[in-house]
Design an enzyme around this catalytic site. Structure first.
Site, PDB file in Angstrom:
ATOM      1  CD  GLN A  93      -2.853   1.025   2.475  1.00 53.17           C
ATOM      2  OE1 GLN A  93      -2.630   0.251   3.376  1.00 53.17           O
ATOM      3  NE2 GLN A  93      -3.869   1.869   2.507  1.00 53.17           N
ATOM      4  CE1 TYR A 138       2.113  -9.687   8.222  1.00 51.35           C
ATOM      5  CE2 TYR A 138       3.574  -8.080   9.226  1.00 51.35           C
ATOM      6  CZ  TYR A 138       2.552  -9.004   9.335  1.00 51.35           C
ATOM      7  OH  TYR A 138       1.966  -9.218  10.561  1.00 51.35           O
ATOM      8  CB  ALA A 154     -11.196  -1.953  14.228  1.00 52.92           C
TER       9      ALA A 154
END
Length: 336
Positions: free
Chosen positions: A27, A54, A209
């Site tokens: 990202q 990752y 979250a």
């Protein structure tokens, strides 16, 4: 920044740690990732968490580059092993002796360090005898390639069995890394009490979250451009279950509670996890340095009993607390 002991050990870690799951190598571009690591260091964060899976090892490489020039003894570097990496061949996954001993060497090379402070089993491996896994971890410690060992998302039975072998092998099993947030509390009923008994701390991930607890996702509104929810490389998959109008409406009710505590909503979420004394550190991420700085300011914040009660009332039945869900996180068969 404040610091806590990791499990029943003498190792201290920063209450807020920086992790690069989803972001580094996917990202976020390398230069932005380095800026985020610099912001973490400037905020007093000394604990950094990553994993070989990752971005299929790229995240470890980026973190290793970003930490070059820092005094190694002043850092705590965590990584993990289990999920498929590299070409994802039949032995490129799991917790076999072969995969663990090969994976630690790859992680150290990418992180540009002689050792990691904590080496973690990223999930439980149902296809490898636990005795084999624990012996391999013990050998990694004795070779000086890791100082402590930990696990991630293991059940209470798995923690007890691993702890028994760790005592027998005389290696320090000090941590478990579960998902934990105001909205996801499955560890509270069983994992936390067992961990306290065994001298194991929680190193919690997703305390915000996946960004939902920042309040930036509004019920009925378009998803913010460039957010985790729009990330096609995997981030969107992890957050979509939370993007319901009911959950998002309840989260908006947290804003006045945060204001009353003098915190941003993100800081409130991170500070909430740290009210649990079995939590050694909360792993935060960020795609921009200012997010990292904001999260780090949650260190040392003590929430009032009134605020804690108001949080529970606001979130209500949106909270997930089924202890049985931990058992569902580890695949029953290897993923290749």
């Amino acid at each position: 920044m404040e610091f806590r002991y990791l499990g029943n050990s003498g190792l201290k870690v920063s209450e807020i740690s920086y992790g690069n799951w989803v972001t580094h190598g996917s990202q976020v571009e390398a230069d932005a990732a380095q800026a985020c690591v610099r912001a973490a260091l400037d905020a007093g964060i000394t604990t950094f968490d990553t994993a070989d899976v990752y971005a299929n090892t790229k995240a470890e490489t980026i973190l290793g580059d970003a930490l070059q020039g820092e005094r190694r003894e002043s850092l705590e570097i965590f990584t993990k092993v289990y999920f498929p990496t590299g070409p994802k061949g039949h032995n490129d996954t799991g917790l076999s002796r072969k995969h663990i001993l090969e994976s630690i060497n790859g992680s150290l090379r990418r992180l540009q360090t002689d050792y990691v402070d904590l080496y973690q089993a990223h999930r439980y491996d149902y296809e490898t005898p636990l005795e084999e896994t624990m012996q391999a971890f013990a050998d990694v410690v004795r070779q000086g390639k890791a100082l402590y060992i930990g696990v991630s998302e293991w059940t209470t039975d798995q923690l007890r069995a691993a702890h028994e072998l760790a005592v027998e092998l005389k290696v320090p099993l000090v941590s478990n890394q579960p998902q934990y947030s105001m909205l996801y509390r499955v560890i509270e009923a069983e994992v936390v009490p067992t961990s306290r008994e065994l001298g194991i701390s929680q190193v919690v991930f997703s305390p915000i979250a996946q960004g939902v607890l920042t309040g930036k996702y509004k019920p009925g509104a378009e998803l913010p451009a460039g957010s985790r929810a729009t990330d096609p490389s995997g981030g969107a998959d992890f957050i979509k279950r939370l993007l319901t109008d009911d959950v998002l409406t309840r989260v908006q009710a947290l804003a006045p509670i945060a204001d009353g505590e003098g915190l941003s909503m993100a800081q409130l979420a991170v500070a909430w996890t740290l009210q649990n004394d079995n939590v050694a550190t909360a792993i935060t991420g960020g795609s921009r340095p200012e997010q990292v700085t904001d999260n780090a300011a949650a260190a040392g914040k003590k929430l009032s009993a009134e605020s804690l009660a108001a949080i529970d009332e606001a979130l209500g039945d949106a909270v997930v607390s089924d202890a049985g869900l931990t058992a569902d996180t580890s695949p029953k068969t290897r993923l290749v």
